[in-house]
Design a protein around this motif. Structure first.
Motif, PDB file in Angstrom:
ATOM      1  N   PHE A 531       0.842  -1.189   0.048  1.00 35.75           N
ATOM      2  CA  PHE A 531      -0.026   0.013  -0.070  1.00 35.75           C
ATOM      3  C   PHE A 531       1.072   1.081  -0.034  1.00 35.75           C
ATOM      4  O   PHE A 531       1.769   1.388   0.894  1.00 35.75           O
ATOM      5  N   GLY A 532       0.392   2.192  -0.967  1.00 36.06           N
ATOM      6  CA  GLY A 532       1.269   3.512  -1.083  1.00 36.06           C
ATOM      7  C   GLY A 532       0.455   4.266  -0.168  1.00 36.06           C
ATOM      8  O   GLY A 532      -0.859   4.349   0.071  1.00 36.06           O
ATOM      9  N   MET A 533       1.103   5.406   0.341  1.00 34.65           N
ATOM     10  CA  MET A 533       0.178   6.284   1.301  1.00 34.65           C
ATOM     11  C   MET A 533      -0.554   7.120   0.122  1.00 34.65           C
ATOM     12  O   MET A 533      -0.250   7.429  -0.949  1.00 34.65           O
ATOM     13  N   ARG A 534      -1.718   7.783   0.524  1.00 31.08           N
ATOM     14  CA  ARG A 534      -2.594   8.314  -0.250  1.00 31.08           C
ATOM     15  C   ARG A 534      -3.024   9.735   0.324  1.00 31.08           C
ATOM     16  O   ARG A 534      -2.739   9.885   1.507  1.00 31.08           O
ATOM     17  N   LEU A 538      -3.370  11.111   4.334  1.00 33.28           N
ATOM     18  CA  LEU A 538      -2.626  12.150   5.128  1.00 33.28           C
ATOM     19  C   LEU A 538      -3.719  13.080   5.597  1.00 33.28           C
ATOM     20  O   LEU A 538      -3.429  13.564   6.803  1.00 33.28           O
ATOM     21  N   ALA A 539      -4.642  13.616   4.829  1.00 34.11           N
ATOM     22  CA  ALA A 539      -5.785  14.576   5.170  1.00 34.11           C
ATOM     23  C   ALA A 539      -6.401  14.242   6.386  1.00 34.11           C
ATOM     24  O   ALA A 539      -6.618  15.015   7.441  1.00 34.11           O
ATOM     25  N   GLU A 540      -6.843  12.682   6.249  1.00 32.12           N
ATOM     26  CA  GLU A 540      -7.656  12.480   7.457  1.00 32.12           C
ATOM     27  C   GLU A 540      -6.649  12.499   8.891  1.00 32.12           C
ATOM     28  O   GLU A 540      -7.049  12.725   9.952  1.00 32.12           O
ATOM     29  N   PHE A 541      -5.437  11.750   8.479  1.00 29.60           N
ATOM     30  CA  PHE A 541      -4.546  11.700   9.821  1.00 29.60           C
ATOM     31  C   PHE A 541      -4.208  13.371  10.252  1.00 29.60           C
ATOM     32  O   PHE A 541      -4.404  13.376  11.668  1.00 29.60           O
ATOM     33  N   LEU A 542      -4.014  14.343   9.719  1.00 26.95           N
ATOM     34  CA  LEU A 542      -3.743  15.747   9.916  1.00 26.95           C
ATOM     35  C   LEU A 542      -4.994  16.333  10.515  1.00 26.95           C
ATOM     36  O   LEU A 542      -4.434  17.157  11.417  1.00 26.95           O
ATOM     37  N   ARG A 543      -6.162  16.008  10.277  1.00 30.83           N
ATOM     38  CA  ARG A 543      -7.200  16.498  10.974  1.00 30.83           C
ATOM     39  C   ARG A 543      -7.485  16.337  12.130  1.00 30.83           C
ATOM     40  O   ARG A 543      -7.884  17.090  13.104  1.00 30.83           O
ATOM     41  N   SER A 544      -7.023  14.977  12.688  1.00 30.90           N
ATOM     42  CA  SER A 544      -7.281  14.795  14.163  1.00 30.90           C
ATOM     43  C   SER A 544      -6.065  13.782  14.393  1.00 30.90           C
ATOM     44  O   SER A 544      -6.484  12.492  14.540  1.00 30.90           O
ATOM     45  N   PRO A 545      -4.918  14.190  14.515  1.00 29.29           N
ATOM     46  CA  PRO A 545      -3.684  12.936  14.810  1.00 29.29           C
ATOM     47  C   PRO A 545      -3.846  12.531  16.358  1.00 29.29           C
ATOM     48  O   PRO A 545      -3.457  11.269  16.427  1.00 29.29           O
ATOM     49  N   GLY A 546      -4.494  13.208  17.260  1.00 29.65           N
ATOM     50  CA  GLY A 546      -4.594  12.631  18.534  1.00 29.65           C
ATOM     51  C   GLY A 546      -5.468  11.481  18.867  1.00 29.65           C
ATOM     52  O   GLY A 546      -5.291  10.588  19.473  1.00 29.65           O
ATOM     53  N   THR A 547      -6.476  11.342  17.818  1.00 34.40           N
ATOM     54  CA  THR A 547      -7.490  10.186  17.950  1.00 34.40           C
ATOM     55  C   THR A 547      -7.537   9.430  16.631  1.00 34.40           C
ATOM     56  O   THR A 547      -8.147   8.360  16.365  1.00 34.40           O
ATOM     57  N   TRP A 548      -6.743   9.486  15.943  1.00 33.76           N
ATOM     58  CA  TRP A 548      -6.515   9.012  14.640  1.00 33.76           C
ATOM     59  C   TRP A 548      -6.315   7.429  14.735  1.00 33.76           C
ATOM     60  O   TRP A 548      -6.940   6.685  13.903  1.00 33.76           O
ATOM     61  N   VAL A 549      -5.408   6.902  15.818  1.00 38.52           N
ATOM     62  CA  VAL A 549      -5.279   5.422  15.775  1.00 38.52           C
ATOM     63  C   VAL A 549      -6.687   4.736  16.062  1.00 38.52           C
ATOM     64  O   VAL A 549      -6.929   3.711  15.542  1.00 38.52           O
ATOM     65  N   GLU A 550      -7.405   5.678  16.895  1.00 32.57           N
ATOM     66  CA  GLU A 550      -8.746   4.780  17.253  1.00 32.57           C
ATOM     67  C   GLU A 550      -9.694   5.032  16.343  1.00 32.57           C
ATOM     68  O   GLU A 550     -10.684   4.471  16.366  1.00 32.57           O
ATOM     69  N   ASN A 551      -9.900   6.124  15.596  1.00 35.71           N
ATOM     70  CA  ASN A 551     -10.782   6.482  14.587  1.00 35.71           C
ATOM     71  C   ASN A 551     -10.378   6.939  13.363  1.00 35.71           C
ATOM     72  O   ASN A 551      -9.718   8.023  12.999  1.00 35.71           O
ATOM     73  N   ASN A 552     -10.178   5.703  12.559  1.00 34.40           N
ATOM     74  CA  ASN A 552      -9.805   5.944  11.168  1.00 34.40           C
ATOM     75  C   ASN A 552     -10.489   5.106  10.205  1.00 34.40           C
ATOM     76  O   ASN A 552     -11.051   4.153  10.577  1.00 34.40           O
ATOM     77  N   SER A 553     -10.351   5.583   8.633  1.00 32.77           N
ATOM     78  CA  SER A 553     -11.127   4.593   7.935  1.00 32.77           C
ATOM     79  C   SER A 553     -10.436   3.684   7.253  1.00 32.77           C
ATOM     80  O   SER A 553     -10.922   2.933   6.095  1.00 32.77           O
ATOM     81  N   LEU A 554      -9.096   3.289   7.760  1.00 29.83           N
ATOM     82  CA  LEU A 554      -8.542   2.116   6.931  1.00 29.83           C
ATOM     83  C   LEU A 554      -8.673   1.069   7.386  1.00 29.83           C
ATOM     84  O   LEU A 554      -9.018   0.706   8.548  1.00 29.83           O
ATOM     85  N   ARG A 557      -4.603  -3.840   7.287  1.00 31.31           N
ATOM     86  CA  ARG A 557      -3.192  -3.714   6.603  1.00 31.31           C
ATOM     87  C   ARG A 557      -2.912  -2.391   5.902  1.00 31.31           C
ATOM     88  O   ARG A 557      -1.938  -1.856   6.057  1.00 31.31           O
ATOM     89  N   GLN A 558      -4.024  -1.561   5.573  1.00 35.39           N
ATOM     90  CA  GLN A 558      -3.778  -0.194   5.273  1.00 35.39           C
ATOM     91  C   GLN A 558      -3.195   0.605   6.318  1.00 35.39           C
ATOM     92  O   GLN A 558      -2.469   1.430   6.402  1.00 35.39           O
ATOM     93  N   PHE A 559      -3.912   0.240   7.747  1.00 39.71           N
ATOM     94  CA  PHE A 559      -3.290   1.081   8.769  1.00 39.71           C
ATOM     95  C   PHE A 559      -1.983   0.812   9.128  1.00 39.71           C
ATOM     96  O   PHE A 559      -1.089   1.738   9.455  1.00 39.71           O
ATOM     97  N   GLU A 560      -1.574  -0.527   9.123  1.00 33.59           N
ATOM     98  CA  GLU A 560      -0.291  -0.874   9.251  1.00 33.59           C
ATOM     99  C   GLU A 560       0.618  -0.171   8.444  1.00 33.59           C
ATOM    100  O   GLU A 560       1.867   0.272   8.604  1.00 33.59           O
ATOM    101  N   ALA A 561       0.257  -0.268   6.892  1.00 37.74           N
ATOM    102  CA  ALA A 561       1.348   0.499   5.904  1.00 37.74           C
ATOM    103  C   ALA A 561       1.351   2.165   6.148  1.00 37.74           C
ATOM    104  O   ALA A 561       2.320   2.593   6.106  1.00 37.74           O
ATOM    105  N   MET A 562       0.126   2.426   6.501  1.00 37.70           N
ATOM    106  CA  MET A 562       0.118   4.218   6.789  1.00 37.70           C
ATOM    107  C   MET A 562       1.143   4.449   7.978  1.00 37.70           C
ATOM    108  O   MET A 562       1.629   5.501   8.134  1.00 37.70           O
ATOM    109  N   VAL A 563       1.100   3.674   9.096  1.00 35.22           N
ATOM    110  CA  VAL A 563       1.866   3.781  10.108  1.00 35.22           C
ATOM    111  C   VAL A 563       3.377   3.928   9.812  1.00 35.22           C
ATOM    112  O   VAL A 563       4.072   4.823  10.364  1.00 35.22           O
ATOM    113  N   MET A 564       3.836   3.095   8.822  1.00 32.43           N
ATOM    114  CA  MET A 564       5.247   2.935   8.563  1.00 32.43           C
ATOM    115  C   MET A 564       5.386   4.256   7.790  1.00 32.43           C
ATOM    116  O   MET A 564       6.492   4.868   7.836  1.00 32.43           O
ATOM    117  N   TRP A 565       4.312   4.603   7.035  1.00 32.28           N
ATOM    118  CA  TRP A 565       4.795   5.791   5.947  1.00 32.28           C
ATOM    119  C   TRP A 565       4.775   6.851   7.008  1.00 32.28           C
ATOM    120  O   TRP A 565       5.957   7.775   6.588  1.00 32.28           O
TER     121      TRP A 565
END
Length: 777
Positions: A531-534, A538-554, A557-565
Motif C-alpha cells: 500500500f502506498g500512502m494516499r 494523510l488529510a484524515e490523519f492531519l485533521r485529528s492526529p490525537g484520535t487517528w489511531v482509534e478512529n480512522n477509515s483504513l 493492513r492499510q493502517f499498518e502500512a500508513m503507520v510505517m509511512w
C-alpha cells in the motif's frame, strides 16, 4: 583595508579610504602570457613586457585604464572560454609600475608597518608559550608577502619556513619555492611531505572531493606538524604559525580572526597579519618589493594550488589544462578510472570531468577499496564488531582506548579507570570478529570510542593525520600502528579528528557514519504491505492526529502500512508500546495541510532518507526517463537480492505513493503516462517544473544535517549528492541558482550565496534546524 580605484594615468590601481566606493570584486594584474593563451592577439596589439597590461575583476572582466574592454565567458577543463570584446584594435601600453607605486607609497607603507608591528607583537606574546614559530609557505602570492613581512619583523633564528609539498603542485610552484630559497639564503627553509605521495593515497583513499577533503590534513597539516616536532625535538609541539590567509579569498574565510588558537589543531596558533588586505594591496606590495611572482599568476590563475583540486574553479582548470597539462595528467587519469567505475559512459567522461562530477563524491561506492567494513551487533551488554578485511590489528588501535591485559591468545581485557572490558577475537578467513563485554548500550561516550577503534582498524591507511593529535608521542602510524603503553594516557585524541574518526573510513564508507554499518540488515526493502500512502489518508490523519489511531477509515493492513509511512516521513515518533506521538515536523504539516505542495515536497525529502524504496528510486532512476513497474522490479533486484514477490510488493507501494498523491503528477516525480489503464502506465520522472522555494531550502537544510556541513556548493548537488534539490526534485541548475539568490537577497540569515566568479558556494546557518524552515511558508 582600502578601496581600490582605477588610475587612468598610470594604467594601474589606486588605494583610497573611500568606504565601499571603489571597484567591486577582487582585482588582479593581467600579463601578456594570459593574453596569448586566450587569443587576444587576434584583436589587440601588445609587446611581451614584464609589466601587466590590464587588470581583471572577478577573474574574467578585463579593464584597460579604467574601462571594461573584454570579458571571458565559459570555459573549463576541456574548453576554452569565449572572449567578448567591447573594444577591438587596441594597442596596449603596460602599466607604469613606478608611477603607480609612487602614488600608493604612503598608504602602502602605513599598511606594511602595521603588519610588521602585528607580527613582532604576536611573536613576543607567544614565544614563551610555544616550542617553535613557523611561516607556512605555499609558493603563492599571499604566502610570499607573508614571508617577506615576517623576515622583516623577526630575526632569522626566531622562525623557520615550511613549504607544504602536497606532491600535487604545479611546476611553477616548485620554481617559486626554489627562487624564494635563493632570495633569502639566510632563512631556514624546510619542505614537509607526507610519507605517502598523493597518487598512492588517491588510490588507497579515493580522489579527494569537496565532501571528503582529506588531502589538506594528510598532505599539509600533518606533515608540517610532524616536521616541527622533529625540529623542536619534542614528542608533541606547540606551534605559532604565520599564514597568508585573507578575508577576501572566500566567504568561509570572511569570519576568520587575525589570531586563532586551536583552529586547525589544538596545539597550533595561527596568526594572519594580512587578513584584511585585498588582492590589489597584495600585488602592490609584491611590485614595491620586487618580489618574484609565481609564474602561474602570469597565465591568469587567481589562486595557486594543487594541479587538480576539488575546490578549483572552472577558470583555474581551464588555465591549468592549457599550461600545466603534464602536472595534471596522472590525476586526470585517476579521475577517468573513477568515472568508468562510477558507470559514466566512455563518450561522456570528458563532460563528466569538465562539469566536476567527481567533486561531489560522497562515499566509496565506486572505489576498489570502498565499502562498509564494520558491522556492529548488540546482545544485552555485549557488542560484536565484525571487521571485513581489516587493514590493521584491532588490538593495536584498542590500546588508545586503554592498556590491554592479555589472558590468552586473542583474548584479554581493556583496563580503564571506569572498569575492565573483556574481549575475545576470532579470525575467520578474511574477517576478524571482536566480542566485547560489560558495555552498557546507554554509555555513548564509551561506545563512540569503541566504534572509532573498530573503524580505524578496518580502514587505516597510515596517513598519519591522527598521529599529530597524540599529545605524548605514544602513537606511531608510519608503517604499522604501534602505541607505547608507557607514554599513552588513553586521552582518545587520536580517535576523533575533529568529528572524523578516520579520514580513510570517512572517504571509503558507503553508508553509516565513520565506517560503521550500524544495522547488519541493510538488505531489507520496505514493502508497506503493497500500500502506498494516499493523499486522503494523510488529510484524515492531519485533521485529528490525537484520535487517528482509534478512529480512522483504513483497513488493518492499510493502517499498518500508513503507520510505517508516517514514521518514515518523520511525522510521528515513538512506538506501539509507548504510543505514537506527533513530531515537530508533523505539527507543522498540520497547519500546511494535505493540499499544499510544500507538504508533499517535505514528506518526499524525509522519505528519501528513511524509506528504502523511495531512497532507491531517487538514486537509481535518472531524470527524464520512464520505467514500467516490471522494469522497476527487475532493476531494484540489481541492488536488493530478494525474491521477486518481495521486490514487486515494494515497487507496488512506491508506484501507488506516486499515483495517489501530488508527488507523481503535480511534483513530476513519477508522472503516470497512461492514467486510463487500471494498473497505470510507465512512470515518467519529469521533475518539478515550479518548485516551491521553501521546499528547496528545506531540502538543503536536510542535506546539510545529513553530511554534517553547512557550507555547500551547487556543483556537489549536481554530482553524486544522495539528497538535495536536484536529486530529490530534478530542479534545473539555473532555476536553482535563481531560487538561492532570491533567498539570499532577502537577508533573513537563513542562507547566503556566492554564485559569481566561477564560485557556487552556499552558506547555511548552522544554528537553525531543517524543521524550522517550514515556518517560513
Amino acid at each position: 583595508m582600502y578601496d581600490v580605484h582605477w588610475d587612468i594615468e598610470t594604467g594601474g590601481i589606486l588605494l583610497k579610504d573611500t568606504r565601499n566606493e571603489g571597484i567591486r570584486g577582487e582585482v588582479r594584474p593581467v600579463f601578456y602570457e594570459e593574453l596569448e593563451i586566450l587569443g587576444f592577439r587576434e584583436q589587440w596589439r601588445y609587446l611581451r613586457a614584464d609589466e601587466p597590461y590590464l587588470w581583471a575583476v572577478g577573474g574574467r572582466k578585463y579593464f584597460y585604464r579604467g574601462e571594461l574592454v573584454a570579458e571571458a565567458i565559459g570555459g573549463g577543463l576541456y574548453s576554452r572560454p569565449e572572449i567578448k570584446y567591447y573594444q577591438t584594435g587596441l594597442e596596449l601600453r603596460p602599466v607604469d609600475i613606478p608611477a603607480m607605486l609612487a602614488k600608493n607609497g604612503q598608504v602602502l607603507e602605513g599598511m606594511v608597518q602595521q603588519a610588521i608591528k602585528f607580527i613582532y607583537n604576536t611573536y613576543r606574546r607567544y614565544r614563551k608559550r610555544v616550542d617553535i614559530t613557523a611561516v607556512a609557505f605555499s609558493g603563492g602570492k599571499d604566502s610570499l608577502v607573508m614571508l617577506d613581512l615576517v623576515q622583516r619583523a623577526l630575526a632569522p633564528d626566531e622562525f623557520v619556513v615550511v613549504f607544504g609539498d602536497t606532491t600535487m603542485e604545479i611546476k611553477a610552484t616548485y620554481e617559486a619555492v626554489d627562487k624564494a630559497r635563493r632570495r633569502w639564503p639566510h632563512l631556514n627553509f624546510y619542505s614537509a611531505r607526507s610519507s605517502k605521495d598523493a597518487r598512492t593515497l588517491w588510490r588507497e583513499m579515493g580522489p579527494p572531493s569537496r565532501i571528503h577533503r582529506w588531502c589538506c590534513a594528510v598532505h599539509k597539516s600533518a606533515p608540517t606538524l610532524l616536521l616541527l616536532r622533529e625540529l623542536a625535538q619534542k614528542p608533541a609541539v606547540r606551534a605559532l604559525i604565520f599564514d597568508g590567509v585573507r578575508h577576501e579569498e572566500s566567504a568561509s574565510r570572511a569570519g576568520y580572526l587575525a589570531v586563532t588558537d586551536g583552529g586547525k589543531h589544538r596545539m597550533q596558533t595561527n596568526a594572519s597579519p594580512i587578513i584584511d588586505w585585498n588582492a590589489g594591496e597584495v600585488y602592490l606590495y609584491l611590485f614595491s618589493r620586487r618580489l618574484m611572482l609565481n609564474r602561474a599568476y602570469r597565465y591568469g590563475i587567481m589562486r595557486v594550488g594543487c594541479a587538480v583540486c576539488p575546490s578549483a574553479s572552472l577558470w583555474k582548470e581551464m588555465v591549468s589544462s592549457c599550461v600545466y597539462e603534464k602536472d595534471m595528467e596522472s590525476f586526470i587519469d585517476a579521475l577517468r578510472q573513477y568515472a568508468v567505475s562510477a558507470g559514466v559512459p566512455p563518450g561522456q567522461i570528458d563532460q563528466y570531468l569538465q562539469e566536476g562530477g567527481w567533486k561531489g563524491r560522497a562515499g566509496g561506492r565506486f572505489l576498489e577499496a570502498g565499502g562498509n567494513r564494520v558491522i556492529e551487533k548488540w546482545e544485552g551488554e555485549k557488542v560484536r564488531y565484525t571487521l571485513r578485511r581489516p587493514e590493521e590489528d584491532w588490538q593495536a588501535w584498542a590500546r588508545a582506548f586503554g592498556p590491554l591485559v592479555l589472558t590468552g591468545e586473542d583474548r584479554g581485557y581493556i583496563e580503564r579507570e571506569d572498569g575492565l572490558y573483556p574481549y575475545r577475537i576470532a579470525r575467520l578467513n578474511s574477517s576478524v570478529v571482536v566480542d566485547l563485554g560489560r558495555i552498557r548500550p546507554a554509555d555513548r561516550f564509551l561506545i563512540s570510542k569503541l566504534r572509532a577503534v573498530a573503524a580505524k582498524a578496518a580502514y587505516c591507511r597510515h596517513c598519519r593525520a591522527c598521529e599529530v593529535e597524540c599529545p605524548t608521542g605514544a602513537l606511531d602510524t608510519r608503517d604499522k600502528v604501534t602505541i607505547d603503553d608507557e607514554k599513552c594516557i588513553a586521552c582518545g585524541q587520536c580517535l576523533h579528528l575533529r568529528g572524523k574518526v578516520c579520514l580513510a573510513a570517512k572517504s571509503l564508507v558507503v553508508s553509516g557514519g565513520d565506517g560503521m554499518a550500524m544495522n547488519a540488515n541493510k538488505a531489507s526493502l520496505h514493502s508497506y504491505q503493497t500500500f502506498g500512502m494516499r493523499k486522503e489518508w494523510l488529510a484524515e490523519f492531519l485533521r485529528s492526529p490525537g484520535t487517528w489511531v482509534e478512529n480512522n477509515s483504513l483497513g488493518n493492513r492499510q493502517f499498518e502500512a500508513m503507520v510505517m509511512w508516517l514514521k518514515h516521513a518523520e511525522i510521528i515518533g515513538g512506538d506501539r508500546k509507548s504510543g505514537w506521538k506527533l513530531t515537530v515536523f508533523g505539527e507543522r504539516l498540520r497547519s500546511l495541510g494535505a493540499d499544499s505542495s510544500l507538504t508533499w515536497a517535505a514528506v518526499w525529502t524525509n522519505l528519501a532518507r528513511n524509506s528504502t524504496p523511495v531512497q532507491w528510486y531517487v538514486s537509481n532512476i535518472p531524470w527524464l526517463t520512464s520505467a514500467t513497474k516490471k522494469e522497476l522490479v527487475d532493476k531494484v533486484g540489481e541492488q536488493y537480492t530478494l525474491s521477486a514477490s518481495t521486490r514487486e510488493n515494494s515497487m507496488t507501494a512506491l508506484a501507488a505513493l506516486l499515483a495517489k498523491t501530488p508527488l507523481g503528477n503535480e511534483l513530476g516525480l513519477g508522472v503516470d503516462t497512461s492514467p486510463g489503464r487500471r494498473a497505470g502506465g510507465p512512470l515518467y520522472k519529469r521533475g518539478w517544473a515550479e518548485p516551491h522555494p521553501v521546499a528547496v531550502l528545506y531540502s538543503l537544510y536536510r542535506y546539510a544535517e545529513r553530511v554534517g556541513r553547512y557550507e555547500l556548493t551547487v556543483g556537489e548537488l549536481y554530482g553524486q549528492a544522495p539528497e538535495g534539490p536536484y536529486t530529490l526534485f530534478g530542479i534545473d541548475r539555473e532555476k536553482l541558482k535563481l531560487i538561492l539568490q532570491g533567498w539570499s537577497s532577502r537577508g533573513t540569515g537563513w542562507i547566503k550565496t556566492d554564485l559569481v566568479r566561477d564560485l557556487d558556494n552556499i552558506f547555511l546557518d548552522r544554528s537553525r534546524l531543517a524543521c524550522e524552515v517550514l515556518r517560513l511558508e
